[in-house]
Design a protein around this motif. Structure first.
Motif, short mmCIF file in Angstrom:
data_model
loop_
_atom_site.label_atom_id
_atom_site.label_comp_id
_atom_site.label_asym_id
_atom_site.label_seq_id
_atom_site.Cartn_x
_atom_site.Cartn_y
_atom_site.Cartn_z
N GLU A 114 -9.80 -0.50 1.52
CA GLU A 114 -9.07 -1.56 0.81
C GLU A 114 -7.95 -2.11 1.68
O GLU A 114 -7.71 -3.32 1.71
N LEU A 115 -7.27 -1.24 2.40
CA LEU A 115 -6.12 -1.65 3.21
C LEU A 115 -6.52 -2.45 4.44
O LEU A 115 -5.88 -3.44 4.78
N SER B 71 1.03 4.69 0.35
CA SER B 71 0.08 5.66 0.89
C SER B 71 0.14 7.03 0.22
O SER B 71 -0.87 7.72 0.15
N PHE C 263 0.86 -1.18 0.00
CA PHE C 263 0.00 0.00 0.00
C PHE C 263 0.90 1.23 0.00
O PHE C 263 1.53 1.55 1.01
N ARG D 216 -2.36 7.11 -2.62
CA ARG D 216 -3.71 6.64 -2.29
C ARG D 216 -4.48 7.74 -1.59
O ARG D 216 -3.90 8.71 -1.09
N ARG D 217 -5.78 7.59 -1.54
CA ARG D 217 -6.64 8.58 -0.89
C ARG D 217 -6.88 8.13 0.56
O ARG D 217 -7.60 7.17 0.81
N VAL D 218 -6.23 8.84 1.48
CA VAL D 218 -6.36 8.55 2.91
C VAL D 218 -6.68 9.86 3.62
O VAL D 218 -5.88 10.79 3.59
N ASP E 12 -12.62 5.91 2.07
CA ASP E 12 -11.45 6.15 1.24
C ASP E 12 -10.68 4.85 1.07
O ASP E 12 -11.22 3.77 1.32
N ASP E 13 -9.41 4.93 0.69
CA ASP E 13 -8.65 3.72 0.38
C ASP E 13 -8.26 2.89 1.59
O ASP E 13 -7.78 1.77 1.45
#
Length: 194
Positions: free
Chosen positions: A82-83, A53, A51, A56-58, A78-79
């Motif tokens: 998925e994580l 980060s 991942f 990604r959208r966090v 947000d992402d």
């Protein structure tokens, strides 16, 4: 399943590894450590989820407590959604970061803060690795980062499985000329993952 319930998730076990990177540079120094660690751990037969980060959208945790430490889903869609299943199924969590003002990068810290939403499910039974790089080469360069990492492991009741700290590695050429990539690879080869 109730409105705020989370689905049942697998307990940690098997050979599952989650690697979370915090660099915004895909050809950066800490990415090289992540690549080499992953190469080593895959040679053990591990299933690796990576991942990145910074790409990604966090969303930053607002401390709203709507999640109730994992009793309900986080309000931010947000992402992390998925994580989180990968985190919960892994028994080895790898943090990989460039040193930003003597701590984790902001991108990686966003992810760590969002552990709050799975906190009660995420304690115990895991191991962790820290991979980090810095321009600086003074002996105190990584003290604050290592202290934060060890405190996180202590709080989460995780076992530290090793660290590779790349002193004086501000450029790709400098880390490529060092032994740190080899150390990351060898740590991946030997770290216990099941």
């Amino acid at each position: 399943m109730g409105a705020g319930s989370l689905p049942a998730l697998a307990a940690p076990g098997g050979k599952k590894v989650t690697v979370i990177t915090g660099s915004p540079h895909r050809r950066g120094t800490s990415f090289l450590l992540a690549d080499e660690f992953i190469r080593g751990v895959r040679e053990q037969g591990a299933e690796v989820f990576r991942f990145d980060s910074a790409f990604r959208r966090v969303t930053a945790c607002s401390g709203c407590d709507r999640c109730g430490l994992g009793a309900a889903p986080c309000v931010y869609r947000d992402d992390m959604f998925e994580l989180n299943p990968h985190l919960l199924e892994s028994d080895l969590i790898v943090f990989c970061t460039p040193l930003y003002y003597y701590g984790f990068s902001a991108q990686l810290k966003l992810v760590i803060d969002r552990f709050y939403a799975i906190n009660t499910q995420f304690h115990h039974g895991r191991r962790a690795v820290l991979l980090a790089t810095a321009w600086n080469s003074q002996d105190w360069t990584f003290e604050s980062l290592v202290s934060h990492y060890k405190t996180l492991c202590r709080y989460m009741d995780w076992e530290d499985a090793g660290m590779v700290l790349g002193y004086g590695c501000g450029t790709r050429s400098s880390i490529e000329a060092s032994d740190y990539p080899k150390e990351a690879y060898e740590l991946g080869q030997k770290v216990r993952i099941s």
